[in-house]
Design a protein around this motif. Structure first.
Motif, PDB file in Angstrom:
ATOM      1  N   LEU A  58     -41.290  32.064  37.853  1.00  0.00           N
ATOM      2  CA  LEU A  58     -41.956  32.859  38.886  1.00  0.00           C
ATOM      3  C   LEU A  58     -43.371  33.227  38.446  1.00  0.00           C
ATOM      4  N   GLN A  59     -43.519  33.595  37.205  1.00  0.00           N
ATOM      5  CA  GLN A  59     -44.847  33.961  36.679  1.00  0.00           C
ATOM      6  C   GLN A  59     -45.787  32.756  36.704  1.00  0.00           C
ATOM      7  N   ARG A  60     -45.299  31.584  36.298  1.00  0.00           N
ATOM      8  CA  ARG A  60     -46.139  30.381  36.264  1.00  0.00           C
ATOM      9  C   ARG A  60     -46.552  29.924  37.658  1.00  0.00           C
ATOM     10  N   HIS A  61     -45.712  30.197  38.653  1.00  0.00           N
ATOM     11  CA  HIS A  61     -45.973  29.715  40.009  1.00  0.00           C
ATOM     12  C   HIS A  61     -46.230  30.863  40.987  1.00  0.00           C
ATOM     13  N   ARG A  62     -46.617  32.015  40.497  1.00  0.00           N
ATOM     14  CA  ARG A  62     -46.785  33.192  41.356  1.00  0.00           C
ATOM     15  C   ARG A  62     -47.855  32.998  42.428  1.00  0.00           C
ATOM     16  N   GLY A  63     -48.796  32.107  42.168  1.00  0.00           N
ATOM     17  CA  GLY A  63     -49.831  31.834  43.162  1.00  0.00           C
ATOM     18  C   GLY A  63     -49.251  31.375  44.487  1.00  0.00           C
ATOM     19  N   ILE A  64     -48.141  30.666  44.439  1.00  0.00           N
ATOM     20  CA  ILE A  64     -47.491  30.211  45.669  1.00  0.00           C
ATOM     21  C   ILE A  64     -47.055  31.411  46.504  1.00  0.00           C
ATOM     22  N   VAL A  65     -46.434  32.390  45.855  1.00  0.00           N
ATOM     23  CA  VAL A  65     -45.969  33.590  46.571  1.00  0.00           C
ATOM     24  C   VAL A  65     -47.156  34.294  47.214  1.00  0.00           C
ATOM     25  N   PHE A  66     -48.255  34.441  46.480  1.00  0.00           N
ATOM     26  CA  PHE A  66     -49.410  35.151  47.012  1.00  0.00           C
ATOM     27  C   PHE A  66     -50.087  34.372  48.140  1.00  0.00           C
ATOM     28  N   LYS A  67     -50.180  33.055  48.008  1.00  0.00           N
ATOM     29  CA  LYS A  67     -50.771  32.250  49.085  1.00  0.00           C
ATOM     30  C   LYS A  67     -49.972  32.391  50.366  1.00  0.00           C
ATOM     31  N   VAL A  68     -48.668  32.282  50.235  1.00  0.00           N
ATOM     32  CA  VAL A  68     -47.818  32.372  51.429  1.00  0.00           C
ATOM     33  C   VAL A  68     -47.902  33.777  52.023  1.00  0.00           C
ATOM     34  N   ALA A  69     -47.790  34.801  51.192  1.00  0.00           N
ATOM     35  CA  ALA A  69     -47.850  36.184  51.697  1.00  0.00           C
ATOM     36  C   ALA A  69     -49.201  36.458  52.361  1.00  0.00           C
ATOM     37  N   ASN A  70     -50.289  35.974  51.769  1.00  0.00           N
ATOM     38  CA  ASN A  70     -51.619  36.189  52.345  1.00  0.00           C
ATOM     39  C   ASN A  70     -51.802  35.441  53.655  1.00  0.00           C
ATOM     40  N   THR A  71     -51.102  34.345  53.812  1.00  0.00           N
ATOM     41  CA  THR A  71     -51.225  33.545  55.022  1.00  0.00           C
ATOM     42  C   THR A  71     -50.410  34.121  56.174  1.00  0.00           C
ATOM     43  N   TYR A  72     -49.343  34.834  55.877  1.00  0.00           N
ATOM     44  CA  TYR A  72     -48.421  35.280  56.920  1.00  0.00           C
ATOM     45  C   TYR A  72     -48.405  36.787  57.155  1.00  0.00           C
ATOM     46  N   ALA A  73     -49.193  37.559  56.442  1.00  0.00           N
ATOM     47  CA  ALA A  73     -49.223  39.011  56.663  1.00  0.00           C
ATOM     48  C   ALA A  73     -50.664  39.499  56.616  1.00  0.00           C
ATOM     49  N   ARG A  74     -51.023  40.383  57.544  1.00  0.00           N
ATOM     50  CA  ARG A  74     -52.408  40.845  57.665  1.00  0.00           C
ATOM     51  C   ARG A  74     -52.727  42.016  56.734  1.00  0.00           C
ATOM     52  N   ARG A  75     -51.967  43.062  56.820  1.00  0.00           N
ATOM     53  CA  ARG A  75     -52.279  44.276  56.053  1.00  0.00           C
ATOM     54  C   ARG A  75     -51.770  44.175  54.615  1.00  0.00           C
ATOM     55  N   ALA A  76     -52.460  44.834  53.701  1.00  0.00           N
ATOM     56  CA  ALA A  76     -52.120  44.770  52.278  1.00  0.00           C
ATOM     57  C   ALA A  76     -50.677  45.184  52.028  1.00  0.00           C
ATOM     58  N   GLU A  77     -50.238  46.261  52.682  1.00  0.00           N
ATOM     59  CA  GLU A  77     -48.855  46.712  52.445  1.00  0.00           C
ATOM     60  C   GLU A  77     -47.845  45.706  52.990  1.00  0.00           C
ATOM     61  N   ASP A  78     -48.182  45.021  54.075  1.00  0.00           N
ATOM     62  CA  ASP A  78     -47.296  43.982  54.607  1.00  0.00           C
ATOM     63  C   ASP A  78     -47.264  42.767  53.677  1.00  0.00           C
ATOM     64  N   ARG A  79     -48.431  42.429  53.113  1.00  0.00           N
ATOM     65  CA  ARG A  79     -48.475  41.317  52.146  1.00  0.00           C
ATOM     66  C   ARG A  79     -47.629  41.649  50.928  1.00  0.00           C
ATOM     67  N   ASP A  80     -47.747  42.883  50.446  1.00  0.00           N
ATOM     68  CA  ASP A  80     -46.953  43.307  49.289  1.00  0.00           C
ATOM     69  C   ASP A  80     -45.461  43.244  49.605  1.00  0.00           C
ATOM     70  N   ASP A  81     -45.091  43.747  50.781  1.00  0.00           N
ATOM     71  CA  ASP A  81     -43.686  43.712  51.190  1.00  0.00           C
ATOM     72  C   ASP A  81     -43.180  42.280  51.302  1.00  0.00           C
ATOM     73  N   LEU A  82     -43.986  41.421  51.898  1.00  0.00           N
ATOM     74  CA  LEU A  82     -43.585  40.031  52.061  1.00  0.00           C
ATOM     75  C   LEU A  82     -43.471  39.338  50.703  1.00  0.00           C
ATOM     76  N   ALA A  83     -44.428  39.564  49.818  1.00  0.00           N
ATOM     77  CA  ALA A  83     -44.367  38.960  48.476  1.00  0.00           C
ATOM     78  C   ALA A  83     -43.113  39.421  47.748  1.00  0.00           C
ATOM     79  N   GLN A  84     -42.783  40.691  47.893  1.00  0.00           N
ATOM     80  CA  GLN A  84     -41.583  41.231  47.255  1.00  0.00           C
ATOM     81  C   GLN A  84     -40.317  40.616  47.859  1.00  0.00           C
ATOM     82  N   GLU A  85     -40.299  40.456  49.169  1.00  0.00           N
ATOM     83  CA  GLU A  85     -39.158  39.836  49.837  1.00  0.00           C
ATOM     84  C   GLU A  85     -39.013  38.374  49.419  1.00  0.00           C
ATOM     85  N   ILE A  86     -40.135  37.675  49.296  1.00  0.00           N
ATOM     86  CA  ILE A  86     -40.094  36.285  48.841  1.00  0.00           C
ATOM     87  C   ILE A  86     -39.503  36.212  47.439  1.00  0.00           C
ATOM     88  N   ALA A  87     -39.986  37.068  46.544  1.00  0.00           N
ATOM     89  CA  ALA A  87     -39.475  37.069  45.169  1.00  0.00           C
ATOM     90  C   ALA A  87     -37.976  37.375  45.142  1.00  0.00           C
TER      91      ALA A  87
END
Length: 173
Positions: free
Chosen positions: A21-50
Motif C-alpha cells: 500500500l505504501q509503495r503504490h499509495r499514489g494510485i489511491v490518491f489519484k483515484v480519490a482526487n479524481t472522484y471527490a471534490r472536497r478535501a474531506e471527501d477525498r480523505d474519506d474516499l482514500a480511507q474507504e479505498i484503503a
C-alpha cells in the motif's frame, strides 16, 4: 483460498499489505482526487479505498500485478462512491490534480499550459465514472491490456473508447 496472502500469518499479511500500500499509495490518491471534490471527501474516499483493499487482500492473486489489482479495487470503490453521492444529490467529482501537467504541451507558456490543464480537468470531471476511470488510467500510461483488465472490458473496447474520448477532447478543447 489458495493465494499467498491466505497462507501468511495475520502479522505477516498486515506487514506485506502495508508495504505494498505504501509503495503504490499514489494510485489511491489519484483515484480519490479524481472522484471527490472536497478535501474531506477525498480523505474519506482514500480511507474507504484503503479499507476495501485490506478487506479484499486475502483474495489478491500474487500471480497478477498488484498495481492492476489495486486500481481495479480503488476504481470500483470510487465509482460506487460517486453513485452513492448522486443518489443523495451530491455528485462531488473533481478534476485530476496538477500532477497531469506533463500532458500539456511542453513548449507552451506556463499560462497556456495551466489553461490547457484546467480545460482538460474540466473535461474529465464532466465524464461518466467509467470514462473518467479510463482517462485516469490512460493518462497514467497504463497499457490498454491492463486498462481492460482493471475496468473489466475488452481491449478493443478500451481502444475504441480512448479514440472517441480523444476526439471529443479535440472537438471541445
Amino acid at each position: 483460498m489458495d493465494t499467498i496472502a491466505a497462507t501468511m500469518t495475520a502479522s505477516n499479511r498486515h506487514a506485506v499489505f502495508s508495504d505494498l500500500l505504501q509503495r503504490h499509495r499514489g494510485i489511491v490518491f489519484k483515484v480519490a482526487n479524481t472522484y471527490a471534490r472536497r478535501a474531506e471527501d477525498r480523505d474519506d474516499l482514500a480511507q474507504e479505498i484503503a479499507a476495501q483493499l485490506w478487506h479484499a487482500y486475502p483474495r489478491y492473486d500474487p500471480a497478477r500485478s498488484f498495481s492492476t489489482w489495486m486500481y481495479r479495487v480503488a476504481l470500483n470503490v470510487a465509482i460506487s462512491h460517486v453513485r452513492a453521492q448522486s443518489v443523495r444529490g451530491r455528485h462531488d467529482a473533481v478534476p485530476l490534480d496538477e500532477g497531469i501537467h506533463d500532458i500539456a504541451d511542453a513548449t507552451a507558456s506556463d499560462h497556456e499550459r495551466d489553461q490547457h490543464i484546467r480545460l482538460l480537468q474540466d473535461f474529465i470531471r464532466r465524464q461518466a465514472p467509467l470514462d473518467r476511470a479510463l482517462l485516469l488510467l490512460y493518462l497514467d500510461d497504463r497499457p490498454q491490456r491492463e486498462i481492460a483488465e482493471i475496468l473489466g472490458i475488452g481491449e478493443s473496447n478500451v481502444s475504441t473508447k480512448i479514440g472517441r474520448l480523444k476526439q471529443r477532447i479535440r472537438d471541445e478543447l
